[in-house]
Design an enzyme around this catalytic site. Structure first.
Site, PDB file in Angstrom:
ATOM      1  N   LYS A   1      -7.329   1.521  -3.328  1.00 43.29           N
ATOM      2  CA  LYS A   1      -7.015   1.154  -1.945  1.00 43.29           C
ATOM      3  C   LYS A   1      -7.229   2.347  -1.014  1.00 43.29           C
ATOM      4  O   LYS A   1      -7.670   2.182   0.135  1.00 43.29           O
ATOM      5  CB  LYS A   1      -5.577   0.647  -1.843  1.00 43.29           C
ATOM      6  CG  LYS A   1      -5.125   0.266  -0.423  1.00 43.29           C
ATOM      7  CD  LYS A   1      -5.957  -0.874   0.161  1.00 43.29           C
ATOM      8  CE  LYS A   1      -5.557  -1.213   1.606  1.00 43.29           C
ATOM      9  NZ  LYS A   1      -4.264  -1.896   1.712  1.00 43.29           N
TER      10      LYS A   1
ATOM     11  N   LYS B   1      -0.240   5.380   8.490  1.00 44.34           N
ATOM     12  CA  LYS B   1       0.570   5.516   7.277  1.00 44.34           C
ATOM     13  C   LYS B   1      -0.324   5.608   6.050  1.00 44.34           C
ATOM     14  O   LYS B   1      -0.159   6.477   5.189  1.00 44.34           O
ATOM     15  CB  LYS B   1       1.536   4.330   7.163  1.00 44.34           C
ATOM     16  CG  LYS B   1       2.501   4.389   5.977  1.00 44.34           C
ATOM     17  CD  LYS B   1       1.985   3.691   4.725  1.00 44.34           C
ATOM     18  CE  LYS B   1       1.982   2.188   4.886  1.00 44.34           C
ATOM     19  NZ  LYS B   1       1.629   1.478   3.614  1.00 44.34           N
TER      20      LYS B   1
ATOM     21  N   THR C   1       0.878  -1.172   0.000  1.00 40.07           N
ATOM     22  CA  THR C   1       0.000   0.000   0.000  1.00 40.07           C
ATOM     23  C   THR C   1       0.910   1.214   0.000  1.00 40.07           C
ATOM     24  O   THR C   1       1.579   1.510   0.992  1.00 40.07           O
ATOM     25  CB  THR C   1      -0.932   0.009   1.219  1.00 40.07           C
ATOM     26  OG1 THR C   1      -1.805  -1.125   1.138  1.00 40.07           O
ATOM     27  CG2 THR C   1      -1.762   1.277   1.254  1.00 40.07           C
TER      28      THR C   1
END
Length: 288
Positions: free
Chosen positions: A172, A240, A97
């Site tokens: 995502k 994050k 990711t």
């Protein structure tokens, strides 16, 4: 069956690589700490390599799942990186990711060198990786994607091409936006139910069958009520990811007030010492 490498054997990569080997693919693994790669080989067979380049040499597909943009650049275009060893016509599939920008950057580098690139972040957490039922959202060109989709199926129940390079990462980001809002809503619901004196498990059983139902409710509601927060994706990693989301939103001028707020709520959880708790630990800040 394909000859493949897998770079990064964390909580996601370790079982994903295992599924590739179990499906009959020839697998070479690389991990920053060699002991983890050696343990994987001892468990699954296959081979390990000391550098990403060594792992990638002679492979048809190189998979990767590391921590962030910098880690990704390190294993691809850094010293001893995989890109220098990849042959023409091969494909690099990145399950990290990361930002859409780094996906586009690496796609351009791969194209210039004569091999393909697919950004393919996953959803489903550690349990999804271990059970081989991840959802994979991909960015790249159709022909390259078609070559790797059957191999990705080794650890996925859903895999779809969302558009050109970067589109997988953007999808995502939407996934994380939706999860952030859902978990905060569920946390407030459980908190309210406790304060109201309801039987929380009975409440969850009822409302999960109606319009309020969600994966988060089905899989995290009871554990949240029990004060257990050691399931899957950690708060540190969610922060994050939300940082990537909010950075992209500043770029495309999307308005994400709830996401920004929940990001700060996760910062509160970190201050409580919960950086490694799972994302459902938003409840803890309501009960402190």
């Amino acid at each position: 069956m394909a000859k493949v490498a897998f770079l990064g054997l964390g909580v996601m990569g370790y079982p994903m690589a295992g599924h590739l080997k179990a499906k009959g693919h020839e697998v070479t693994v690389y991990n920053r700490s060699p002991a983890k790669a050696q343990a994987w080989v001892a468990q699954h067979g296959g081979a390990s390599a000391l550098t990403p380049a060594d792992a990638a040499k002679g492979q048809e597909i190189v998979f990767c799942c590391v921590g962030n943009d910098d880690d990704l650049r390190s294993v691809t275009t850094g010293e001893g990186g995989a890109f220098a060893a990849m042959g023409k016509g091969t494909v690099f599939v990145d399950h990290t990711t990361a930002s859409a920008n780094v996906a586009r950057e690496l796609d351009a580098a791969a194209s210039a060198a004569g091999f393909g690139f697919v950004d393919a972040p996953v959803s489903g957490g550690q349990a999804g990786a271990e059970n081989g039922v991840l959802t994979v959202m991909c960015g790249g060109d159709q022909a390259t994607y078609a070559r790797v989709e059957p191999v990705i199926a080794s650890f996925a129940r859903m895999c779809k091409l969302m558009g050109p390079a970067g589109a997988g990462q953007l999808t995502k980001m939407v996934n994380q936006i939706c999860i952030a809002g859902l978990v905060q809503g569920l946390s407030e619901g459980v908190h309210f139910a406790k304060r109201a004196g309801l039987d929380v498990e009975a409440m969850l059983e009822v409302i999960s069958k109606g319009a309020a139902g969600s994966w988060q409710m089905e899989n995290r509601g009871k554990t949240m009520n029990a004060g257990k927060f050691d399931f899957g994706f950690a708060v540190d990693w969610m922060r994050k990811d939300l940082g990537i989301v909010l950075d992209e939103a500043r770029r495309n001028e999307a308005t994400l007030p709830v996401t920004a707020l929940v990001d700060q709520f996760y910062a509160d959880v970190q201050k409580l010492g919960g950086g490694r708790w799972d994302t459902s630990s938003l409840l803890k800040r309501l009960e402190k």
